[in-house]
Design an enzyme around this catalytic site. Structure first.
Site, PDB file in Angstrom:
ATOM      1  CB  CYS A   1     -24.546  -1.398  10.145  1.00  0.00           C
ATOM      2  SG  CYS A   1     -23.291  -1.304  11.448  1.00  0.00           S
TER       3      CYS A   1
ATOM      4  CB  CYS B   1     -22.554  -1.487   5.129  1.00  0.00           C
ATOM      5  SG  CYS B   1     -20.745  -1.561   5.111  1.00  0.00           S
TER       6      CYS B   1
ATOM      7  CB  CYS C   1     -16.714  -3.648  11.626  1.00  0.00           C
ATOM      8  SG  CYS C   1     -17.511  -4.426  10.189  1.00  0.00           S
TER       9      CYS C   1
ATOM     10  CG  ASP D   1      -0.335  -0.010   2.534  1.00  0.00           C
ATOM     11  OD1 ASP D   1       0.908   0.066   2.594  1.00  0.00           O
ATOM     12  OD2 ASP D   1      -1.052  -0.105   3.537  1.00  0.00           O
TER      13      ASP D   1
ATOM     14  CB  CYS E   1     -15.327   8.563  13.812  1.00  0.00           C
ATOM     15  SG  CYS E   1     -13.928   9.640  13.423  1.00  0.00           S
TER      16      CYS E   1
ATOM     17  CB  CYS F   1      -8.770  10.427   9.894  1.00  0.00           C
ATOM     18  SG  CYS F   1      -8.354   8.703  10.201  1.00  0.00           S
TER      19      CYS F   1
ATOM     20  CB  CYS G   1     -13.953   3.269  12.070  1.00  0.00           C
ATOM     21  SG  CYS G   1     -12.392   3.225  11.158  1.00  0.00           S
TER      22      CYS G   1
ATOM     23  CB  CYS H   1      -7.710   5.724  15.264  1.00  0.00           C
ATOM     24  SG  CYS H   1      -9.334   5.720  16.053  1.00  0.00           S
TER      25      CYS H   1
END
Length: 377
Positions: A193, A190, A250, A136, A200, A216, A246, A243
């Site tokens: 939800c 999703c 899930c 990435d 956050c 963020c 989030c 962080c």
């Protein structure tokens, strides 16, 4: 699909599994995709903040074929790094620093890239086609590719969600000039939800499936180079690098198995380390402690800045000496964060006394502004 192509795909999957990847799927890269428009909207809104490299590489980043025109297929691989325990439990231990799950072990980039190269070498000897490997750090949007290949879908928090691994997958991609039949894409699950959006701490999602990186916590503690906006500092809590909020909330995580392998195992000194201990790190100690960690790229000053914000949020008077010791730090970034922390922890009379002894001698305008702020609070 010919029998030989089918066998080759299964052989690639088998070899990927031998190398430790948990999932391996295929997709074509020649067709246009929606991700190009989403990237452009993200940049036009300024949501990338100081990450100028995203805008600088936008043309190549917008589509895999823009990055490599000869590419025809992508092999998308996932490595499970699911934690054994709830990473948010540490939010209650305010004298400790929270480091994101992905950074608690050694640098995953090195591990994944090494395995991708091994798989790529094996593929090159069997495909007779060119290929390139990507983690990435490359200008390639791996999450839309992963959804297109069926590994999961980009959730409302913009991260990949898998029905098998929840929100805990490292991704790697091999682009190739070979024409490999695609696996079915994954659809969005999703539903209604919004747990990730509501979790956050700094309201970084202006809408579902949109992230404003400038708010963020991961961006602020890792990418942002200067002082964090005072409005956002309380929302950092004791998060000192990244962080997980989030990701961790899930609901799909309940179907995932904790699967962090030994080479990615968390190191004891990176799981809720004491804030006072980290605040005392000089550059040499920082480099030694985080030598094989992704944290090393942030540098000592930014990490200690984050630690001091966490100390300011701790409401723990035993951490006052750790913050006070940084008032004379060589880094203005660190000094300014120390001023803010002490402004939160000390009685006003003591803050004013410190300002009297330090503010007039301070040469940096940013730190002087921090002193002015705590004096007028």
């Amino acid at each position: 699909m010919t029998t030989s192509t089918s066998d080759l795909r299964e052989s690639i999957r088998h070899r990927a599994a031998e190398l430790g990847f948990n999932v391996c799927r295929f997709t074509g890269v020649e067709a246009p995709w929606r991700a190009t428009g989403r990237l452009q909207a993200f940049l036009e809104a300024g949501h990338h903040g100081e990450m100028a490299w995203m805008a600088d590489t936008a043309e190549r980043r917008g589509h895999p074929r823009a990055l490599w025109p000869e590419a025809r297929s992508a092999v998308v691989l996932g490595l499970n790094y699911g934690p054994e325990t709830n990473p948010l439990a540490g939010l209650a231990r305010r004298d400790r620093g929270l480091i994101s799950v992905y950074a608690q072990g050694d640098d995953y980039h090195d591990l994944i890239k090494g395995r991708l190269k091994q798989l790529g070498g094996w593929m090159a000897s069997h495909l007779g086609a060119d290929l390139k490997v990507f983690v990435d750090t490359a200008p390639l949007m791996e999450k839309p590719l992963a959804q297109q290949a069926g590994l999961g879908w980009q959730g409302k928090h913009t991260n990949l969600v898998s029905r098998e691994f929840g929100s805990w997958l490292f991704l790697g991609v091999i682009l190739t000039t070979a024409d490999l039949p695609a696996d079915p894409a994954e659809t969005d699950h999703c539903g209604q939800c919004r747990a990730c959006l509501d979790a956050c701490p700094t309201a970084a999602f202006p809408a579902p499936y949109q992230l404003d990186a400038r708010r963020c916590v991961s961006y602020l503690t890792i990418e942002h180079k200067g002082p964090v906006d005072p409005e956002l500092r309380p929302g950092l809590g004791n998060r000192i690098y990244g962080c997980d909020d989030c990701l961790a909330v899930c609901p799909w995580n309940k179907f995932a198995q904790a699967g962090r392998e030994q080479k990615l195992a968390a190191r004891a000194d990176r799981v809720e380390p004491p804030l006072g201990e980290l605040a005392a790190l000089d550059d040499a100690a920082f480099r030694e402690r985080f030598a094989r960690s992704p944290i090393k790229r942030t540098g000592r000053d930014r990490l200690v800045r984050n630690v001091l914000y966490a100390i300011g949020n701790s409401a723990d008077p035993t951490l006052i000496p750790a913050a006070r010791a940084r008032l004379d730090d060589a880094s203005p970034l660190v000094r300014g964060a120390a001023v803010w922390a002490l402004g939160r922890l000390l009685p006003r009379a003591e803050v004013l006394a410190l300002a009297h002894s330090h503010a007039d001698a301070e040469a940096d305008p940013g730190v002087r502004a921090e002193w002015a702020s705590v004096q007028s609070a």
